[in-house]
Design an enzyme around this catalytic site. Structure first.
Site, PDB file in Angstrom:
ATOM      1  N   ASP A  78       0.592  -1.044   6.329  1.00 38.00           N
ATOM      2  CA  ASP A  78       0.835  -0.441   7.515  1.00 38.00           C
ATOM      3  C   ASP A  78       0.313  -1.443   8.778  1.00 38.00           C
ATOM      4  O   ASP A  78      -0.994  -1.861   8.606  1.00 38.00           O
ATOM      5  CB  ASP A  78       0.521   0.958   7.764  1.00 38.00           C
ATOM      6  CG  ASP A  78       1.427   2.039   6.612  1.00 38.00           C
ATOM      7  OD1 ASP A  78       2.380   1.565   6.490  1.00 38.00           O
ATOM      8  OD2 ASP A  78       0.931   2.932   6.401  1.00 38.00           O
ATOM      9  N   GLU A 127       0.864  -1.196   0.141  1.00 38.54           N
ATOM     10  CA  GLU A 127       0.015  -0.076   0.090  1.00 38.54           C
ATOM     11  C   GLU A 127       1.026   1.108  -0.026  1.00 38.54           C
ATOM     12  O   GLU A 127       1.682   1.440   0.737  1.00 38.54           O
ATOM     13  CB  GLU A 127      -0.993   0.075   1.401  1.00 38.54           C
ATOM     14  CG  GLU A 127      -1.563   1.100   1.229  1.00 38.54           C
ATOM     15  CD  GLU A 127      -2.075   1.687   2.625  1.00 38.54           C
ATOM     16  OE1 GLU A 127      -1.262   1.303   3.638  1.00 38.54           O
ATOM     17  OE2 GLU A 127      -2.201   3.153   2.743  1.00 38.54           O
TER      18      GLU A 127
END
Ligand code: 0RA
Length: 672
Positions: free
Chosen positions: A534, A456
């Site tokens: 994350d 991401e």
């Protein structure tokens, strides 16, 4: 991985009632095979020696009690995870017989506990239908435990025998008087055999819930005595849950669909028997777009489907089609004008259904031995479902209209989907369109060696590109949140750039329903597909969106074990010369405890808010290097549970989602 364990013949099955009266005696138990084989090759008997195999020990033990309940002699089963990670299963059935076995000159209890396949299921006088996944009997559990204690409450007496690694260390002793009946089994899984011996409450809870739905009327309680494990789950003291369903599968579909909006008011339900084959089916249409069909044979989840599922599908298609032809001619004419033909899968869009059949002599086939092969069952199910559904449609014209309208819409959308997909496929690797520009590919061309990280954010993508091994690791950065497959019709997927990039990079087309054959998994370009995001709330949301995408559109990618989640660290902790990466809050507390007497001060703590905060070397070392990283493999052990969770996570209701994420978060609440 899965075996059959129904060994009664059809004829015996038909005479259950008579058999219940037949006096069971120890002579009924036949002796087949020794237990040393089980310890030598545990995986052959229980599938594997991982967490999965460990939990199967419990299922195997519980199944014996379920059988006793199905035979009509037991109403309560209590499962306890003890403080030392041993398991206790206690029921209020008749108690395993303790009289002498003629051939073996041992008590029946000892034979059941120490002889493979001697479960009383090879005998003429008993009835067994519940299926442990491997059907290997409780003696396997015994063989794979350092210690096991069987206690039988029968005829006013308490009998007890203790075993070690499957061998008796005491005789069957009378240890007291009692006025209760039942069987109590306690076992300590052997740590020299299993990779882990720590039980997971949630895994057991999901199976006990499922068993309670599949066997209406039985009460199963699950209790976790491990205070530290409970505390991790945010529960103070002893944790306990009671699973009981009066409505059976009716309650099960309501549970699975609890985050979805029903299309029709009630559950379409049938509970019947065809040729002595008990058939229970519950059907519910919702306003979403996926098909959620869960099937069971003898309480075993038949993930690969089989004849019972084929019969169900045939009945659904045939009955709805004939209803539409009679009642909705205008609509069908309009479809025909637009060259849209209704196909089987259109009847199953937004359908949640659970099928449970009990088959006396099931033949299990397929890669994972979870596909029912008995051809006669198809007709039985088709007949039962056809009758019940036709009645329902007749009696509920308004609901019937809603369902037919939905089918027509699904057909129209499917034709649009095909056009959209053909557009994408023209651009796909095989179509000569090449790989997505954003993909940093690896040099090795053997898919078995190759990994693709879906990362991401462009900045994390940049670090990953620098930190990776170019030889076997490819990086595909994606931007922001990808779309939510639960809330759109599936052809919309092809309008999303990120989704198209994933398809092109993997080389595999999406396949759904009847089109699933088009999913060309043999073209998969990487055997490991790793989602790397994350370690925060947003990251786990993106994980979920991507997992849902694969679960719905490329289920085999998960079933074949190709999908993984990377685990980046939350902290880097240093005290003097010792330095450790901490992947959970617990790791950090552990570091404090180990090196600093539990004190926070004099420790240097670097908190990683995102992948982007790590330099490429750190990212390699902590998250990407196969030697040191921790990868979580995504599996679909419990498809009904996955459905429930995905629809809840992706649904419109924010409350349950937030609650779930908070409860299951492995990340620290650094941004809350
Ligand atoms: C066969 C015969 C009888 C009881 C059982 C099996 C039995 C097995 C298990 C395993 C766990 N719980 C169980 N409860 C019962 C008894 C037959 C009789 O009493 O006549």
């Amino acid at each position: 991985m899965r075996g059959t364990n129904i060994n009664t013949t059809m004829e015996e099955y038909q005479n259950i009632e008579e058999q219940e009266q037949a006096q069971y005696s120890a002579a009924n138990i036949q002796v087949l095979e020794g237990l040393e084989a089980v310890r030598k090759r545990p995986a052959m008997y229980i599938g594997d020696i991982s967490e999965k195999g460990l939990h199967h020990l419990v299922y195997e033990t519980v199944d014996n009690s379920i059988d006793e309940a199905l035979a009509g002699f037991c109403t309560h089963i209590e499962v306890t995870i003890n403080e030392d990670n041993s398991i206790t299963v206690q029921d209020n059935g008749r108690g395993i017989p303790v009289d002498m076995h003629e051939k073996e000159h041992k008590s029946a209890l000892e034979v059941v506990m120490t002889v493979l396949h001697a479960g009383g299921k090879f005998d003429k006088g008993s009835y067994k239908v519940s299926g442990g996944l491997h059907g290997v009997g409780v003696s396997c559990v015994n063989a794979l435990s350092t210690k096991m204690v069987s206690t039988v409450y029968r005829d006013g007496k308490i009998y007890r025998q203790e075993y070690a690694k499957g061998k008796p260390v005491t005789g069957v002793e009378i240890v007291g008087d009692t006025d209760i009946r039942g069987t109590r089994q306690q076992f300590w899984p052997d740590g020299s055999i299993f990779i882990t011996t720590t039980y997971k409450y949630d895994i057991l809870a999901n199976r006990m819930r499922e068993l309670a739905y599949l066997n209406a009327g039985i009460t199963i309680t699950l209790t976790d005595m491990r205070l530290d494990e409970n505390e991790k789950a945010g529960i103070e003291g002893v944790r306990t849950e009671k699973f009981f369903s009066e409505g059976g599968l009716r309650d099960f579909v309501r549970y699975i669909d609890s985050s979805r909006t029903p299309l029709t008011g009630d559950v379409i339900y049938l509970n019947t028997e065809k040729q002595n084959t008990p058939i229970e089916v519950a059907i519910m249409y919702n306003t979403a777009y996926s098909e959620n069909l869960h099937s069971y044979v003898n309480n075993i989840n038949t993930i690969e489907g089989g004849t019972h599922v084929a019969g169900f599908r045939a009945a659904l298609t045939r009955t709805l089609k004939s209803y539409a032809e009679q009642q909705c001619q205008k609509e069908l004419e309009k479809l025909a004008k637009n060259h849209v033909e209704i196909s089987g899968e259109d009847f199953r869009e937004g359908l949640t259904a659970v099928i449970s059949v009990k088959v006396a002599e099931p033949q299990f086939e397929g890669q994972t031995k979870t596909k029912l092969g008995n051809s006669e069952v198809s007709g039985y199910v088709q007949q039962a479902v056809g009758e019940a559904l036709a009645n329902y449609l007749e009696e509920h014209p308004q609901e019937a209209k809603l369902i037919v309208d939905k089918v027509i819409l699904a057909a129209t959308a499917r034709v649009a989907a095909r056009k959209a997909r053909e557009n994408v496929q023209r651009k796909s690797p095989m179509g000569g369109g090449g790989l997505p520009g954003k993909l940093a590919d690896c040099s090795d061309k053997d898919p078995a060696n190759c990994e693709m990280f879906i990362v991401e954010g462009d900045s994390a993508g940049g670090s990953a590109k620098q930190g990776r091994s170019r030889q076997f690791q490819a990086i595909l950065p994606i931007r922001g949140k990808i779309f939510n497959v639960e809330r759109v019709m599936w052809h919309k997927a092809f309008e999303h750039e990120e989704v198209n990039n994933i398809i092109q990079a993997l080389g595999v087309r999406f396949g759904l329903g009847e089109d699933s054959k088009e999913a060309n998994y043999e073209k998969l370009r990487y055997y490991k597909v790793i989602i790397m995001t994350d370690a925060d709330v947003d990251g786990s949301h993106i994980d979920t969106l991507l997992m849902t995408l694969f679960y719905r559109y490329m289920p085999e990618l998960i079933q074949k074990g190709h999908l993984f989640i990377a685990t980046p660290p939350l902290y880097r902790c240093r005290l003097g010369k010792v330095e450790e990466y901490c992947y959970t809050e617990q790791d950090r507390l552990h570091f404090m405890q180990k090196y600093n007497n539990g004190r926070e001060d004099g420790i240097f703590t670097q908190r990683y808010k995102g992948l982007g905060e790590m330099n490429p070397e750190q990212l390699w070392e902590t998250t990407m290097n196969p030697e040191t990283r921790l990868l979580k493999q995504v599996t679909i052990e419990d498809a009904a549970g996955a459905d429930y969770v995905f629809s809840m996570l992706m649904g419109e209701d924010v409350g349950p989602r937030r609650e779930f994420i908070e409860k299951n978060a492995t990340f620290a609440n650094i941004d809350a």
